[in-house]
Design an enzyme around this catalytic site. Structure first.
Site, PDB file in Angstrom:
ATOM      1  N   GLU A 424     -46.560 -64.907 -36.815  1.00  0.00           N
ATOM      2  CA  GLU A 424     -45.629 -65.208 -35.728  1.00  0.00           C
ATOM      3  C   GLU A 424     -45.332 -66.707 -35.695  1.00  0.00           C
ATOM      4  O   GLU A 424     -46.274 -67.504 -35.631  1.00  0.00           O
ATOM      5  CB  GLU A 424     -46.247 -64.745 -34.399  1.00  0.00           C
ATOM      6  N   LEU A 467     -43.427 -59.709 -33.668  1.00  0.00           N
ATOM      7  CA  LEU A 467     -44.541 -60.014 -32.781  1.00  0.00           C
ATOM      8  C   LEU A 467     -45.432 -58.767 -32.692  1.00  0.00           C
ATOM      9  O   LEU A 467     -45.331 -57.970 -31.761  1.00  0.00           O
ATOM     10  CB  LEU A 467     -43.985 -60.396 -31.401  1.00  0.00           C
ATOM     11  N   GLU A 469     -49.374 -57.722 -34.270  1.00  0.00           N
ATOM     12  CA  GLU A 469     -50.489 -58.164 -35.104  1.00  0.00           C
ATOM     13  C   GLU A 469     -50.924 -57.111 -36.120  1.00  0.00           C
ATOM     14  O   GLU A 469     -51.329 -57.441 -37.239  1.00  0.00           O
ATOM     15  CB  GLU A 469     -51.672 -58.600 -34.226  1.00  0.00           C
ATOM     16  N   GLN A 491     -51.762 -65.803 -34.295  1.00  0.00           N
ATOM     17  CA  GLN A 491     -51.454 -67.010 -33.520  1.00  0.00           C
ATOM     18  C   GLN A 491     -52.603 -67.434 -32.598  1.00  0.00           C
ATOM     19  O   GLN A 491     -52.902 -68.610 -32.481  1.00  0.00           O
ATOM     20  CB  GLN A 491     -50.193 -66.745 -32.720  1.00  0.00           C
ATOM     21  N   HIS A 539     -56.244 -67.754 -24.024  1.00  0.00           N
ATOM     22  CA  HIS A 539     -56.028 -68.742 -25.087  1.00  0.00           C
ATOM     23  C   HIS A 539     -57.335 -69.455 -25.396  1.00  0.00           C
ATOM     24  O   HIS A 539     -57.321 -70.559 -25.915  1.00  0.00           O
ATOM     25  CB  HIS A 539     -54.948 -69.757 -24.685  1.00  0.00           C
TER      26      HIS A 539
END
Ligand SMILES: Cc1ncc(C[n+]2csc(CCOP(=O)(O)OP(=O)(O)O)c2C)c(N)n1
Ligand SMILES: [Mg+2]
Length: 739
Positions: A424, A467, A469, A491, A539
């Protein structure tokens, strides 16, 4: 059965002679089809008998699916086209050239079973010589791999030099075969169309106009669940009909003549470069789902009898008789011959040698290339230092981890045309005319790790994925099986989970489950970790132990720029799949910068680095905890004169047990520090091994410092409390030293 057509053919005297064919199938081909279909049914029957006698351990049949399987094989070419068949494709495999004996070797789990050497259930086809690629039991995972397989074929046709062998890396052991006009066949059941990966595969094949034939073998049941529960409206053809570039066929898959004509048209569409084809074949399932299922529990007799009336084997027999292609004697002769052959094959398979227990570790990893060996240990070739006024190496020469990963990718792409990158946002700019026209600079990854690579190597070699995985890892696996070396990016580690099926059940076991017939060495780069101040739950995740728990997958986690460069090069050149974990916080950190070590610098896997030697206690860690542990150790030395030996594992699977053992034997105290949650984390295994194997060398309990058993929160006060800090490490080291 389908209508008869007459084709003009030339006889040996060049006089046009009418040869009667049935939508392109000659009488002889129909006899061959019957032979194969009858063989397929009888191998199923034999396996069922053997299972009842407890001489084989599992049975799943291809009954009812024979006609379309034979038709597909007749329309395609073994050892030329590529095949990702699912478990009902016994007849397809027989028609491609697999033998009943080979199949029965699979049923008994013989050492010489060509599909898996006794590692997989029967009907999990793999025949390397025929381009039938190893299959798993997971429904749907094969579909994205088939897409990747087709992409690889196209890539090699466009970049034939990439197929060349090269000494000294994985290419030495990876024969590449490709044809300019090859087709990839992939099949699946009606139930399997419910898997997301099916849709991801159709989308990519459609978008890239790939020569893939998707075959849905619709027997209207997925074990006991009927098709209308799986598929809105009950008909998959209707749902997929909007995909551009496809050729669509919806057929009676119990009729070999109809099916052959459909597969021929599908193949023509692929050969013309128009894109993929979708063949929806309506078939029956007369033998329940498997021998562990009894369909009478959920299907009434009326429905089962209606199915039986469509059984492709008796139907073709009737057709041959009606058309005068074979008489009863001819049929009986063929059937008797087959029965005798299968009896003999079964007897022989039952005598075949079984695999020996000591072989279980064979082919977990490549037997050819050992990434822990000295072949992967090279010295850095730094350029002569430009020194600053103070005599030290100038700051400009010290590169960040992000810089050196980017440079390593660039070097390896220059060296090896099989290396391709996708994921991505990894491209500089998908609308390449914008960069070519210098309208934009290009992105090259959300962390800019792949910046400039599409510009240098072109969009064939560096491109954005959807997008999705699973799409990334599944396609990469198919490509790697063919000999490409995808270096793909996930990502954020937090979003690796859609690919989990491919990462757990596919990629790492392709070699083992096929008994070394197939392999898929590739690299998955993943941005991981927290300490981001605001990264929050999605994240900041770690979770490396989930992957070190998967045999067959190498897992690397560097803490500094030089190691990242050396380990990434080893990852790309080696012959195993590698999960390459890149800590986001370390990408541009001042800690651990290094000058460019040259285009051949490699660090072997499984070799720890002693960050600082010490005598009083051992700290074992990796990743972003390394600089924090170093800070704590230096403070402890300064303030309390405790000498800490700090070990950076660098590579988590394999890991350097020897370095740990040597250190703990010297210091008699061990602390394992990691960023992941404490419980069940990576350090738990290290702690258990130390307790088990170094008990007599310990003067204190084995300690761990890790994140709390929570996710990472957004508010920095919470993040600090959750992730292990230098102060936590300091405290734990001090307590351990004082114990
Ligand atoms: C991902 C996954 N989920 C569940 C299963 C268990 N399972 C095996 S076959 C099957 C049904 C498959 O149905 P379908 O795709 O229609 O193929 P068929 O067996 O009918 O030919 C299920 C649920 C599996 N193997 N893989
Ligand atoms: Mg089904």
């Amino acid at each position: 059965m389908a209508t008869t057509k007459v084709d003009p053919k030339l006889n040996e005297n060049n006089i046009a002679k009418k040869v009667k064919t049935y939508q392109g199938l000659t009488s002889q081909q129909l006899i061959d089809a019957y032979r194969i279909m009858f063989t397929s049914r009888r191998v199923d029957d034999r396996e069922i008998l053997l299972k009842r006698q407890q001489k084989v351990f599992f049975q799943i049949s291809g009954a009812g699916h024979e006609a379309m399987g034979v038709a597909a094989a007749f329309a395609l070419k073994p050892a030329y086209d590529w095949f990702y068949p699912y478990y009902r494709d016994r007849a397809l495999c027989l028609a491609l050239g697999a033998t009943p004996y080979e199949m029965l070797l699979g049923a008994v789990g013989a050492a010489d079973d060509p599909s898996s050497g006794g590692r997989q259930m029967p009907s999990h086809w793999a025949y390397k010589r025929l381009n039938v690629v190893t299959q798993s039991s997971a429904t749907g995972t094969q579909i994205l791999q088939a897409v990747g397989c087709a992409e690889a074929g196209r890539y090699f046709a466009k970049h034939p030099n990439a197929a060349r062998k090269a000494e000294g890396d994985y290419r030495q052991f990876k024969d590449v075969q490709f044809q300019g006009d090859e087709i990839t066949y992939v099949s699946l059941g009606d139930g399997t169309t419910s898997e997301g990966e099916f849709w991801e595969a159709l989308n990519t094949a459609s978008n890239r106009r790939l020569p893939v034939i998707f075959c849905v073998e619709d027997n209207e049941y997925a074990i006991s669940v009927p098709v209308e529960v799986q598929t809105s409206g009950g008909n998959i053809s209707r749902l997929v009909s909007g995909f551009p570039n496809f050729h669509f066929e919806e057929i009676d898959g119990t009729d070999p003549v109809v099916a052959y004509a459909a597969f021929k048209r599908a193949a023509d569409h692929c050969h013309a470069g128009n894109g993929p084809a979708f063949v929806h074949a309506h078939v029956i399932r007369p033998y329940s789902h498997s021998l562990s299922d009894d369909e009478r529990l959920y299907r009434p007799d009326s429905e089962r009898q209606a199915d039986a009336a469509r059984d492709p084997v008796p139907r073709l027999q009737m057709f041959l008789l009606r058309e005068g292609i074979l008489d009863e004697k001819g049929i009986n002769r063929i059937e008797k011959e087959i029965e005798e052959q299968i009896q003999a094959d079964a007897d022989r398979a039952l005598e075949a040698a079984v695999p020996q227990p000591e072989t279980i570790y064979n082919y977990v990893y490549s037997p050819h290339l050992d990434p822990t060996s000295a072949a992967f240990e090279t010295r850095p070739a730094f350029a002569a230092p430009e020194t600053a006024a103070d005599g030290k190496r100038s700051a400009a020469q010290n590169k960040t981890m992000a810089d050196l990963i980017n440079t390593t990718l660039r070097d390896e792409m220059r060296r090896d045309e099989r290396v391709i990158i996708f994921g991505e946002d990894v491209a500089d700019c998908s609308r390449e005319e914008y960069v070519k026209g210098k309208l934009v600079k290009g992105k090259g990854g959300v962390f800019k790790l792949t910046a400039g690579l599409q510009i240098e190597f072109g969009s064939d070699r560096v491109f954005n994925s959807p997008l999705a995985e699973a799409n990334i890892v599944g396609r990469a696996t198919g490509m790697a099986t063919r000999g490409l070396k995808p270096v793909v990016e996930i990502q954020f580690f937090d979003y690796i989970w859609p690919a989990m099926m491919q990462l757990r059940d596919e990629l790492p076991i392709i070699r083992w489950r096929s008994n070394n017939a197939f392999s898929a060495p590739l690299v998955i780069r993943v941005a991981i970790g927290g300490y981001l101040t605001g990264g929050a739950i999605y994240h900041s995740q770690c979770g490396e132990s989930i992957f070190t728990h998967t045999p067959g997958l190498r897992v690397v986690f560097p803490s500094n720029a030089l190691d990242a460069a050396g380990l990434l090069r080893t990852a790309i050149r080696c012959d195993d799949p590698v999960l390459f974990l890149e800590h986001k916080r370390l990408y541009r950190e001042t800690y651990g910068r290094a000058p460019y070590p040259g285009p051949d610098y490699m660090v072997p896997f499984g070799k720890a680095k002693i960050v600082q030697p010490g005598t009083d206690l051992t700290v074992i860690t990796y990743g972003a905890v390394v600089p924090r542990a170093l800070q704590a150790a230096q403070k402890l030395e300064r303030e309390h004169q405790v000498s800490v030996e700090l070990i950076d594992l660098r590579c988590l699977n394999p890991f350097d047990w020897d370095a740990i053992a040597a250190s703990v034997k010297k210091t008699n105290r061990a602390l394992i520090a990691y960023e992941d949650s404490l419980s069940w984390g990576y350090g738990a295994e290290i702690a258990a091994r130390i307790a088990d194997q170094l008990f007599h060398h310990l003067d204190a309990p084995v300690k761990r410092v890790a994140a709390t058993d929570t996710f990472v929160a957004y508010q920095p006060i919470l993040e600090n409390a959750i992730l292990p800090q230098a102060s936590d490490l300091f405290r734990a080291m001090k307590e351990l030293a004082e114990f």
